[in-house]
Design a protein around this motif. Structure first.
Motif, PDB file in Angstrom:
ATOM      1  N   ARG A   6       8.215  24.407  91.297  1.00  0.00           N
ATOM      2  CA  ARG A   6       9.087  23.258  91.558  1.00  0.00           C
ATOM      3  C   ARG A   6      10.492  23.505  91.030  1.00  0.00           C
ATOM      4  N   GLU A  69       8.529  17.968  97.939  1.00  0.00           N
ATOM      5  CA  GLU A  69       7.895  17.099  96.941  1.00  0.00           C
ATOM      6  C   GLU A  69       8.986  16.449  96.120  1.00  0.00           C
ATOM      7  N   SER A  70       9.007  15.142  96.221  1.00  0.00           N
ATOM      8  CA  SER A  70       8.357  14.235  97.145  1.00  0.00           C
ATOM      9  C   SER A  70       9.332  13.752  98.205  1.00  0.00           C
ATOM     10  N   TYR A 108       3.807  13.282  98.725  1.00  0.00           N
ATOM     11  CA  TYR A 108       4.332  11.948  98.397  1.00  0.00           C
ATOM     12  C   TYR A 108       3.289  11.277  97.511  1.00  0.00           C
ATOM     13  N   ASN A 109       3.600  10.111  97.005  1.00  0.00           N
ATOM     14  CA  ASN A 109       2.557   9.341  96.309  1.00  0.00           C
ATOM     15  C   ASN A 109       2.674   7.885  96.717  1.00  0.00           C
ATOM     16  N   ASP A 115       5.977   6.394  88.658  1.00  0.00           N
ATOM     17  CA  ASP A 115       5.579   7.662  89.270  1.00  0.00           C
ATOM     18  C   ASP A 115       4.575   8.291  88.308  1.00  0.00           C
ATOM     19  N   HIS A 361       3.616  21.512  85.432  1.00  0.00           N
ATOM     20  CA  HIS A 361       4.014  21.310  84.040  1.00  0.00           C
ATOM     21  C   HIS A 361       3.744  22.579  83.211  1.00  0.00           C
ATOM     22  N   TYR A 377       8.790  20.611  82.757  1.00  0.00           N
ATOM     23  CA  TYR A 377       9.128  21.708  83.671  1.00  0.00           C
ATOM     24  C   TYR A 377       9.919  22.823  82.979  1.00  0.00           C
TER      25      TYR A 377
HETATM   26  C1  DNO Z   1       5.228  14.826  87.810  1.00  0.00           C
HETATM   27  C2  DNO Z   1       4.905  15.059  89.241  1.00  0.00           C
HETATM   28  C3  DNO Z   1       5.073  13.807  90.067  1.00  0.00           C
HETATM   29  C4  DNO Z   1       4.879  14.135  91.532  1.00  0.00           C
HETATM   30  C5  DNO Z   1       4.943  12.962  92.436  1.00  0.00           C
HETATM   31  C6  DNO Z   1       4.521  13.362  93.830  1.00  0.00           C
HETATM   32  O1  DNO Z   1       5.586  15.721  87.140  1.00  0.00           O
HETATM   33  O2  DNO Z   1       3.683  15.648  89.409  1.00  0.00           O
HETATM   34  O3  DNO Z   1       6.349  13.299  89.852  1.00  0.00           O
HETATM   35  O4  DNO Z   1       5.882  14.991  91.943  1.00  0.00           O
HETATM   36  O5  DNO Z   1       4.137  11.933  91.985  1.00  0.00           O
HETATM   37  O6  DNO Z   1       4.804  12.336  94.718  1.00  0.00           O
END
Ligand code: DNO
Length: 416
Positions: A6, A69-70, A108-109, A115, A361, A377
């Motif tokens: 990411r 993402e996302s 997405y979520n 979040d 992470h 990250y």
């Molecule tokens: C956190 C991530 C989330 C993820 C969103 C996807 O570190 O895993 O922010 O990107 O929930 O929509």
């Protein structure tokens, strides 16, 4: 398994050069500056593609933007209020623009308001590394005593309420402010410094929305966007709730295997898929990650591989982000299930035989402790995670292991 990473764009403290040296094959990013609900314009998508494609000195990176993402779902869509129909139309336009740019996987979520949620973004481990942590008593202290949400006490056990009371009483103003900052970090608009009143306002808008109603809104969204994605040759993949249990009185509908099975069935298309996040789902003791991969794997389009160590046996409990091969999820068994799914896809001739994953992470170690990258990250902590995961993948894919046909791993690797 395709090794991705990411990247938060040019402002990310971890550069394209860094990820290239970590050995990644593809990039996961987003147009983070575009507000949810608005269209991702072709020129902006193209610009991000160009940024990914070059190293600091202008040499080609050989990397491409492979997963979005996302592409965020607006609060209006989740609540079916205000401009939600326009936002769905915009979502479809963004999907078409991504498809035109050759980006086929879209994560997405569908979490209301939040979040992800942690109470500590840099919790010190005994070896001096730091990681993210969710502490239920701290969270309850925030909910009951700082936010003062009516009825919050009823959402926690008596023991947690009592501990939260003790902790809140011991916090000075700075400690309260720090806890609030950590918790609201995963809220929309957190960068603009949300006030507690903003949080209360966001929450109150869900007063009349039950989990059942939210699920209805989710399915209505999928019924609109999945056929469009399917025609465009895209794979949508829903990320689970993080953590996977209700918080702040908000409904949650993507926390368990049953939630995923229901959403896959409601809109039965290959374009309607899963982001299997072992870290989010793994925070709940009743989620069996390798089993979920075996049972739902046909529709897994993207993987977030990370691990958490649960600190209690209850469903809503404290946890911290452990090493990728530490923690409570059996990562080797999960990877074996992913490789078995890929083997099955090869026999079917599916185009998506290599499932993108990212080391999700990482703990802050070595120079990460000074780099001030996005919480969760870091460069080196993720590099370490990726290297460990790559080791497992390489070993499980080796003929020596594949040849042990009778063993548990060998069986897991055979297509079912
Ligand atoms: C956190 C991530 C989330 C993820 C969103 C996807 O570190 O895993 O922010 O990107 O929930 O929509």
């Amino acid at each position: 398994m395709r090794q991705t990473w990411r990247w938060f764009g040019p402002k990310d403290q971890v550069s394209v050069d860094d990820m290239l040296q970590a050995g990644v094959e593809g990039v996961v990013t987003a147009l983070h500056h575009v507000p949810a609900g608005e269209v991702w314009a072709p020129a902006q998508i193209e610009r991000r593609q160009r940024e990914v494609a070059v190293m600091r000195d202008g040499a080609p990176s050989g990397l491409a933007w492979e997963v979005a993402e996302s592409l965020p779902v607006s609060e209006d869509i989740k609540k079916q209020r205000g401009a939600w129909r326009q936002h769905i139309a915009n979502y479809k336009t963004s999907l078409a623009n991504l498809a035109d740019a050759g980006i086929e996987t879209v994560c997405y979520n569908f979490m209301p308001v939040l979040d992800w949620t942690r109470t500590d973004l840099a919790w010190r481990l005994p070896n001096g590394a730091t990681c993210m942590r969710f502490d239920l008593a701290d969270f309850a202290a925030f909910d009951i005593h700082i936010l003062g949400r009516p009825g919050a006490g009823a959402d926690f056990s008596a023991a947690v309420v009592a501990e939260a009371g003790r902790r809140a009483a011991a916090m000075d103003g700075a400690a309260r402010a720090a806890l609030t900052r950590n918790i609201v970090f995963g809220l929309p608009g957190a960068a603009e410094h949300l006030t507690l009143d903003d949080v209360r306002r966001h929450l109150s808008e869900y007063d009349a929305i039950s989990a059942e109603r939210l699920r209805g809104h989710f399915i209505a969204f999928l019924e609109e966007v999945v056929p469009v994605a399917e025609k465009l040759g895209l794979r949508l993949c829903c990320h689970p709730d993080d953590p996977p249990f209700p918080l702040l009185g908000l409904p949650r509908v993507m926390s368990t295997e049953a939630d995923y099975a229901a959403m896959l069935k409601a809109v039965d298309s290959p374009a309607n898929g899963i982001t299997l996040c072992s870290g989010s789902l793994g925070a709940r003791p009743d989620n069996d990650l390798p089993g979920m991969m075996r049972r739902l794997g046909r529709r897994v389009h993207f993987l977030h591989l990370r691990n958490v160590r649960r600190e209690s046996r209850v469903i809503a409990g404290s946890f911290y982000e452990a090493d990728h091969l530490g923690g409570d999820t059996d990562m080797v068994a999960l990877i074996a299930a992913v490789l078995a799914e890929e083997a099955r896809r090869r026999t079917e001739g599916r185009a998506d035989q290599s499932i993108p994953f990212r080391p999700d992470h990482g703990q802050d170690i070595l120079d990460d402790l000074h780099r001030r990258a996005q919480p969760g990250y870091p460069a080196i902590g993720r590099l370490k995670g990726l290297a460990e995961l790559r080791g497992v993948i390489t070993a499980l894919s080796h003929p020596l292991v594949a040849a042990t046909g009778g063993s548990a791993t060998g069986a897991a690797l055979r297509p079912t």
